[in-house]
Structure formats: C-alpha cells, structure tokens
Scaffold this motif. Sequence first.
Motif, PDB file in Angstrom:
ATOM      1  N   PHE A 178       2.927  -2.969   1.969  1.00 52.08           N
ATOM      2  CA  PHE A 178       2.872  -1.802   1.084  1.00 52.08           C
ATOM      3  C   PHE A 178       1.776  -0.838   1.495  1.00 52.08           C
ATOM      4  O   PHE A 178       1.988   0.383   1.549  1.00 52.08           O
ATOM      5  CB  PHE A 178       2.670  -2.228  -0.367  1.00 52.08           C
TER       6      PHE A 178
ATOM      7  N   LEU B 201       2.162  -2.582  -8.160  1.00 54.57           N
ATOM      8  CA  LEU B 201       3.156  -2.157  -7.171  1.00 54.57           C
ATOM      9  C   LEU B 201       4.425  -1.651  -7.834  1.00 54.57           C
ATOM     10  O   LEU B 201       4.979  -0.614  -7.451  1.00 54.57           O
ATOM     11  CB  LEU B 201       3.498  -3.319  -6.237  1.00 54.57           C
TER      12      LEU B 201
ATOM     13  N   ALA C 181       7.619  -0.339  -2.513  1.00 55.50           N
ATOM     14  CA  ALA C 181       6.705  -0.767  -3.581  1.00 55.50           C
ATOM     15  C   ALA C 181       7.417  -1.713  -4.553  1.00 55.50           C
ATOM     16  O   ALA C 181       6.859  -2.747  -4.954  1.00 55.50           O
ATOM     17  CB  ALA C 181       6.170   0.451  -4.332  1.00 55.50           C
TER      18      ALA C 181
ATOM     19  N   SER D 137       2.338   2.924   2.745  1.00 54.70           N
ATOM     20  CA  SER D 137       1.729   4.040   2.010  1.00 54.70           C
ATOM     21  C   SER D 137       0.873   4.885   2.931  1.00 54.70           C
ATOM     22  O   SER D 137       0.923   6.121   2.884  1.00 54.70           O
ATOM     23  CB  SER D 137       0.863   3.502   0.863  1.00 54.70           C
TER      24      SER D 137
END
Length: 211
Positions: A194, A137, A157, A198
Amino acid sequence: MTNKLVAYIGILGVSLFAIAAIVGPLLIDDYSVVSQYISESFASDTAYGRYLQYFGYVPSGILITIFCFSSPKYLPSSKLVLAGFLGLALFYGLGTILVGLFPCDAGCPTNVVDSSLSQLIHNAMASLTYIFFPICLIGIGLGLKKSENYNRLSQIAMVTGIVSAIFIFSLFSNPESGYRGILQRIIETCFIVFIVSSALRIGEGSEGRST
C-alpha cells in the motif's frame, strides 16, 4: 515539500523496514521465518539487535510517519483519506519507532506476568498497530473511491486492508501459532504494497492537492 520528495520518503521508509526484516533473521542461527516473529530478530538478547533497531526500524518509522502526515496534501480532499493516513502515521509510523526503541524480551513471550516494561510497551504498540491498520486502509480506500483518477489506489487500499484484517485476526486468534512468522510477514507485506503504491501515485501527481 514536493510530491516527489514525499514519494521518495515513503519508499525509503518501507525499504528500510523490509531490509531490516530480511537481514535480521540471516544474522541468527536456526531462526525460522515461518514460526518466529520479526521482533525476535532484534530482541534484547540478540547480538545485532541494536543495529537493526537504530539503523532499520527507528528511521523507518520516522520516514513512514513523515510520509503518512504529508500524503493527504497530494491526494483528493476527503475526511476518510485524511483520517486514514493520520491513523497510519500514529499507529504504524510512531508505532514502528516505539517498537524499535523498546525491543521484546528473548523469544518475545506473550505472557504479561513474565514480561519486562520494554516487552509490555512493545506488545501494546504492536497490538494497537495491527488493530487500527486495516481500518485505516479500508477508510482510505473508501475515501479515494469517490475520485475516478484514484480508483486503482482505492482498490489496492481496500484489498490490502481486507487481506491484512483476515491475517491479523488469524494471528490474534492464536499468537503462538507455528505459522505466526508467515502470518506477520503477510500483514507487513500488505502495508508495504500500500505505501509503495501510494508513493508511486503521489509521485505521478502534480504539486499540491489533487481534486
């Protein structure tokens, strides 16, 4: 594969994981989300474990693997971004598949001597996943930082990577902690945040690699 399809795959993947993680404890009497690992809800002695494995965690891992392998195509060209997503595909995606296929023993013991082969594989993959997860990450965050259009995703992230690293360290320091269930769920929440972030960003983008 279009960017929107990739986004849907990512969101569906973590959704299946979240649903299994929520439903599993509800099927077991006296299960504590505070003090018990998620894996204990589909351990080898649980009545509904196989349903959670084959309809929840295994397909979730497959979808997450596809998403992580596909995502770099729709993000800025960066070796860190590529390496980070490939790491997530290998350790989190494939790791989730193996953890689902090889459930832990009753109570998910950490004692190697008394563990079955399934337990050993389960623990090994879970440990590798948690070791490399925050590194991946943070790497993705640093890679995205170079692109102004991806500053927000870069920050997400980095933050989720750092937060997960802190809680992973706490969990590894005392795997028998009375709060291990909460610690693990915070770590998994970081991953879900995350991946969803994304996926949404990829879904907004154009077809093919962004520059």
